[in-house]
Design an enzyme around this catalytic site. Structure first.
Site, PDB file in Angstrom:
ATOM      1  N   ASP A 111       2.113   2.100   3.856  1.00 46.87           N
ATOM      2  CA  ASP A 111       1.261   3.273   3.660  1.00 46.87           C
ATOM      3  C   ASP A 111       2.123   4.512   3.436  1.00 46.87           C
ATOM      4  O   ASP A 111       1.874   5.583   3.985  1.00 46.87           O
ATOM      5  CB  ASP A 111       0.285   3.484   4.812  1.00 46.87           C
ATOM      6  CG  ASP A 111      -0.860   4.442   4.454  1.00 46.87           C
ATOM      7  OD1 ASP A 111      -0.952   4.843   3.278  1.00 46.87           O
ATOM      8  OD2 ASP A 111      -1.646   4.785   5.347  1.00 46.87           O
TER       9      ASP A 111
ATOM     10  N   HIS B  30      -9.549   0.851  -0.209  1.00 46.96           N
ATOM     11  CA  HIS B  30      -8.798   1.810   0.598  1.00 46.96           C
ATOM     12  C   HIS B  30      -9.754   2.799   1.268  1.00 46.96           C
ATOM     13  O   HIS B  30     -10.768   3.177   0.693  1.00 46.96           O
ATOM     14  CB  HIS B  30      -7.805   2.555  -0.289  1.00 46.96           C
ATOM     15  CG  HIS B  30      -6.831   3.395   0.478  1.00 46.96           C
ATOM     16  ND1 HIS B  30      -7.131   4.678   0.890  1.00 46.96           N
ATOM     17  CD2 HIS B  30      -5.575   3.132   0.909  1.00 46.96           C
ATOM     18  CE1 HIS B  30      -6.097   5.167   1.546  1.00 46.96           C
ATOM     19  NE2 HIS B  30      -5.141   4.256   1.582  1.00 46.96           N
TER      20      HIS B  30
ATOM     21  N   HIS C 297       1.687   4.735  -1.898  1.00 44.00           N
ATOM     22  CA  HIS C 297       1.010   5.689  -2.769  1.00 44.00           C
ATOM     23  C   HIS C 297       1.997   6.519  -3.571  1.00 44.00           C
ATOM     24  O   HIS C 297       3.114   6.820  -3.127  1.00 44.00           O
ATOM     25  CB  HIS C 297       0.109   6.597  -1.942  1.00 44.00           C
ATOM     26  CG  HIS C 297      -0.918   5.836  -1.162  1.00 44.00           C
ATOM     27  ND1 HIS C 297      -1.828   4.994  -1.775  1.00 44.00           N
ATOM     28  CD2 HIS C 297      -1.170   5.756   0.161  1.00 44.00           C
ATOM     29  CE1 HIS C 297      -2.603   4.453  -0.849  1.00 44.00           C
ATOM     30  NE2 HIS C 297      -2.210   4.891   0.334  1.00 44.00           N
TER      31      HIS C 297
ATOM     32  N   GLU D 163       0.864  -1.195   0.000  1.00 43.68           N
ATOM     33  CA  GLU D 163       0.000   0.000   0.000  1.00 43.68           C
ATOM     34  C   GLU D 163       0.893   1.234   0.000  1.00 43.68           C
ATOM     35  O   GLU D 163       1.096   1.883   1.024  1.00 43.68           O
ATOM     36  CB  GLU D 163      -0.935   0.034   1.217  1.00 43.68           C
ATOM     37  CG  GLU D 163      -1.958   1.164   1.118  1.00 43.68           C
ATOM     38  CD  GLU D 163      -2.764   1.380   2.381  1.00 43.68           C
ATOM     39  OE1 GLU D 163      -2.949   2.551   2.757  1.00 43.68           O
ATOM     40  OE2 GLU D 163      -3.195   0.368   3.004  1.00 43.68           O
TER      41      GLU D 163
END
Length: 356
Positions: free
Chosen positions: A299, A174, A15, A13
């Protein structure tokens, strides 16, 4: 082999964005109801530090090398294209996915990718799922919970779910700010401190209790934050669902399901460690779904990669569990090729001295 000496590490995860995407997206109108969230996200994305961490993948690769992280599965910074009118969101999603696929092709051993889609046009989103995991070679899709306050269990999203199941495309569900925002407005509650997990957990529960997973039993749904709180509640969810379905005239009528809610969770859901570096919560997740349904995630750029890698390294796990969480589950779920065998560098043997 990771430089950590603890086996391959794949984080799922993570980004990103491109300057091109941010320039276009920040100039678009936002659909009614999403203005407050997008004001916040545009402010975050406009921060020089966050923007650099989103778009500068060379620096990210250097950081990955320093920390012993082998691979990152990249996804568009949330909430993706979902706050924009469909006429703008559909081509914007395609353009970003083209850019993401190019990144993955340049660095196939370091980056994977989750496509972004525009659920506000379910037919176009279905076509993009097929394109993303087909010609583009991406590994699944990310959907940032609700779209205009609508959820994937609702009938209009059938084409999208059909495409995801048919193409074996995992959906990473998400979080984003809750659709029912009024009660969350105060005290910072809409964000990651509470509202995000409440929203994503609600969405997952709608998929379970609506019977959607009876219609699409082959779907794989990925939840971050070690399951968005659902593992803590599974026993009570089963208990209350059974009570409601057998009690005539129940105040909260439940749809009959073919299996217990917890069984859908174990069958159709995979969870990630994103943002939850807590050994007690990890232990609960291990008991609930097992290491073969848990994936490592950081994250980035919103959590500390060093802390997350230290958690994976030091958590009280067997080596088999650490291997599953560190990379094996991600390889299975997202169709990521396992790392090839490490080929040792040839030894350099000095030639014999003439005097020998």
């Amino acid at each position: 082999m990771s430089t950590s000496g603890r086996g391959r590490v794949v984080a799922v995860e993570e980004h990103t964005a491109t300057e091109e995407f941010l320039t276009v997206a920040h100039g678009l109108d936002v659909v009614p109801g999403d203005e407050a969230e997008m004001t916040l996200m545009r402010t975050v994305e406009g921060s020089p530090e966050v923007r650099a961490r989103l778009v500068d993948l060379d620096t990210r690769l250097r950081e990955m090398d320093e920390l012993g992280q082998d691979m990152a599965v990249l996804s568009l910074n949330p909430p993706g294209v979902q706050p924009y009118p469909a006429a703008a969101a559909v081509p914007l999603a395609r353009e970003f996915n083209d850019a993401l696929a190019a990144i993955v092709r340049r660095h196939p051993d370091r980056f994977g990718g989750l496509a972004t889609v525009a659920p506000q046009d379910p037919v176009a989103a279905a076509a993009e799922v097929e394109r993303a995991v087909g010609p583009l070679g991406l590994h699944g899709v990310m959907i940032n919970s609700h779209t205009g306050g609508r959820y994937l269990d609702e009938p209009q999203f059938a084409p999208l779910l059909e495409a995801a199941e048919a193409n074996r495309a995992p959906i990473y569900l998400h979080p984003r700010a809750p659709s029912m925002l009024a009660a969350y407005r105060d005290y910072g509650l809409p964000g990651a401190i509470w509202g995000y997990q409440a929203e994503a957990g609600l969405h997952a529960m709608r998929l379970i209790l609506s019977g959607t997973l009876d219609r699409y039993p082959g779907l794989t749904i990925v939840l971050g934050h070690l399951g968005e709180g659902i593992p803590y509640w599974l026993r009570r969810i089963d208990n209350r669902h059974a009570f409601a379905t057998r009690t005539a005239g129940a105040a909260t009528p439940m749809r009959p399901l073919s299996i217990a809610p917890s069984e859908y969770f174990r069958r159709n859901f995979v969870v990630t460690t994103s943002g939850i570096d807590d050994p007690d919560v990890l232990e609960l997740a291990l008991r609930t779904v097992g290491a073969d349904n848990i994936m490592f995630a950081i994250d980035a750029p919103y959590e500390d990669p060093a802390a997350a890698l230290a958690f994976l390294r030091d958590a009280p796990l067997s080596e088999g569990q650490r291997t599953a969480i560190g990379h094996r589950t991600a390889e299975r779920v997202f169709g990521i090729a396992p790392a090839g065998p490490t080929i040792p560098a040839p030894s350099i043997r000095k030639s014999a001295s003439p005097e020998a």
